[in-house]
Design an enzyme around this catalytic site. Structure first.
Site, mmCIF file in Angstrom:
data_model
loop_
_atom_site.group_PDB
_atom_site.id
_atom_site.type_symbol
_atom_site.label_atom_id
_atom_site.label_comp_id
_atom_site.label_asym_id
_atom_site.label_seq_id
_atom_site.Cartn_x
_atom_site.Cartn_y
_atom_site.Cartn_z
ATOM 1 N N GLU A 33 0.795 -1.243 0.000
ATOM 2 C CA GLU A 33 0.000 0.000 0.000
ATOM 3 C C GLU A 33 0.824 1.289 0.000
ATOM 4 O OE1 GLU A 33 -2.691 -0.591 3.323
ATOM 5 O OE2 GLU A 33 -3.745 -2.208 2.292
ATOM 6 N N GLU A 60 -5.874 -10.908 -1.250
ATOM 7 C CA GLU A 60 -6.722 -10.717 -0.060
ATOM 8 C C GLU A 60 -8.194 -10.675 -0.453
ATOM 9 O OE1 GLU A 60 -5.526 -7.297 2.242
ATOM 10 O OE2 GLU A 60 -3.388 -7.657 1.924
HETATM 11 C C1 HXH Z 1 -5.566 -4.762 3.953
HETATM 12 N N1 HXH Z 1 -5.735 -3.329 3.824
HETATM 13 C C2 HXH Z 1 -4.216 -5.125 4.550
HETATM 14 O O1 HXH Z 1 -3.281 -5.374 3.527
HETATM 15 C C3 HXH Z 1 -4.290 -6.358 5.437
HETATM 16 O O2 HXH Z 1 -3.040 -6.563 6.046
HETATM 17 C C4 HXH Z 1 -5.337 -6.206 6.491
HETATM 18 O O3 HXH Z 1 -5.388 -7.377 7.318
HETATM 19 C C5 HXH Z 1 -6.646 -5.937 5.864
HETATM 20 C C6 HXH Z 1 -6.713 -5.287 4.694
HETATM 21 C C7 HXH Z 1 -6.909 -2.932 3.106
HETATM 22 C C8 HXH Z 1 -7.390 -1.572 3.493
HETATM 23 C C9 HXH Z 1 -6.945 -0.487 2.844
HETATM 24 C C10 HXH Z 1 -7.396 0.782 3.185
HETATM 25 C C11 HXH Z 1 -8.306 0.943 4.205
HETATM 26 C C12 HXH Z 1 -8.747 -0.147 4.870
HETATM 27 C C13 HXH Z 1 -8.294 -1.407 4.520
HETATM 28 O O4 HXH Z 1 -8.805 2.167 4.541
HETATM 29 C C14 HXH Z 1 -9.339 2.911 3.559
HETATM 30 C C15 HXH Z 1 -10.147 2.378 2.575
HETATM 31 C C16 HXH Z 1 -10.648 3.175 1.584
HETATM 32 C C17 HXH Z 1 -10.337 4.484 1.559
HETATM 33 C C18 HXH Z 1 -9.517 5.020 2.538
HETATM 34 C C19 HXH Z 1 -9.024 4.221 3.547
#
Ligand code: HXH
Length: 336
Positions: free
Chosen positions: A136, A244
């Site tokens: 990310e 994922e």
């Molecule tokens: C994943 N992120 C991670 O890679 C993983 O390690 C974790 O266990 C779960 C999900 C996904 C994610 C990305 C952004 C986020 C939330 C989850 O927050 C936002 C989403 C959309 C817009 C802004 C923030």
């Protein structure tokens, strides 16, 4: 083979790509354990191998959970994905802080990261076939390329290349992955390709793009976006790992939290969406090397309470009791 004498998910996809699930240590027994052993040939630690979990203090590693995963994987002929080395979340603050409580220097953070990567690779590289090296790093805001993180601020603008080289030096065999969410959306796809082109031009040892695939049943552009993204990444000479995956019942902006069960309409639409997505994965099997779900069954998913508190979600192929959903049947129902 499953109890009803049908091919399991991993068996059905044997000639296509690995089938994985994100796991926690309590998933190795009971219904979840049986599902894992039957249907999956890859696992990813949902949390146990993140920096802050496995290396909470400078002088202390906590290998217990990751070791238990490795033991389970070994005894069941399952391989692992390593998730993740460099990420802006779930990383302990000590990494970025020196002994005087000030921000650590580039040299110090590089030394700590190198040591961390060496220890983790030495311990797990016999079973890990892919590392999410950087997670990310692309900025979501329009017009901005990179996420501003402590890693980037301290290590410098070329830190992504540096980090891939550090991991490559410790594990020459595993696939090294750049992993992100929404990287099939047109704008983030462009940013990601821009970054990857620079990395590849500079000889960075990046092998694959991780498409997280946190999707939902309401996204009408998904299939077109996905095809285009796979083609773009493949044209760069990279493999694709779906890292994922889940298909939520809710649009990201849907704030409802009063549903106790999924409706029949939701379940049917989800089955259709899963069907369409896996047709695309099969069509691009030369490029797609693994598909991992972010969970095993709807009994537990990180989507419960996120992003809407008090909301249950049902994004996976097995229901809360571990039974196959309509989506499962559609994913395995093909003849090629
Ligand atoms: C994943 N992120 C991670 O890679 C993983 O390690 C974790 O266990 C779960 C999900 C996904 C994610 C990305 C952004 C986020 C939330 C989850 O927050 C936002 C989403 C959309 C817009 C802004 C923030």
């Amino acid at each position: 083979m499953t109890q009803d004498n049908k091919l399991s998910l991993a068996e059905k996809y044997w000639d296509y790509f690995k089938i994985g699930a994100a796991v926690n240590v309590n998933d190795f027994s009971g219904i979840q354990g049986e599902l894992l052993k039957t249907h999956f040939n890859s696992i990813t630690a949902e949390n146990a191998m993140k920096f802050g979990e496995i290396h909470p203090e400078e002088d202390r590693y906590d290998f217990e959970k990751a070791d238990a995963m490795k033991t389970f994987a070994k005894s069941n002929n399952i391989l692992m994905r390593g998730h993740t080395f460099v990420w802006h979340n779930q990383t302990s603050n000590w990494v970025f802080t020196d002994k005087n409580g000030r921000e650590a220097s580039r040299e110090l953070v590089l030394e700590r990261l190198t040591q961390h990567v060496k220890i983790i690779c030495d311990r797990y590289k016999d079973i890990v076939y892919a590392w999410d090296v950087v997670n990310e790093a692309i900025e979501d805001k329009s017009g901005q390329q990179y996420r501003e993180t402590a890693w980037r601020r301290i290590l410098g603008a070329d830190y992504i290349q540096t980090v891939f080289e550090i991991v490559k030096a410790q594990d020459r065999k595993a696939a090294l992955v750049y992993n992100d969410y929404n990287n099939e959306h047109p704008e983030k796809l462009e940013k990601t390709c821009h970054m990857l082109e620079i990395l590849l031009k500079n000889g960075t040892p990046v092998d694959s793009v991780g498409i997280q695939a946190h999707w939902n049943i309401r996204d009408i552009s998904l299939i077109d976006n996905l095809k285009r993204a796979i083609e773009r990444y493949a044209a760069l000479g990279l493999k694709i790992q779906v890292t994922e995956m889940d298909v939520s019942m809710f649009d990201f902006n849907d704030r409802r939290n009063d549903l106790k069960l999924p409706t029949d309409e939701m379940l049917e639409l989800q089955a259709q969406v899963y069907d369409d997505i896996f047709s695309v994965f099969r069509q691009y099997k030369e490029h797609v090397t693994s598909v991992t779900f972010w969970g095993i069954s709807d009994a537990y998913t990180w989507k419960d309470n996120f992003p809407v508190f008090g909301r249950k979600d049902w994004p996976l192929l097995f229901n809360v009791s571990g039974a196959k959903k309509a989506a499962f049947d559609r994913v395995v129902d093909f003849y090629e």
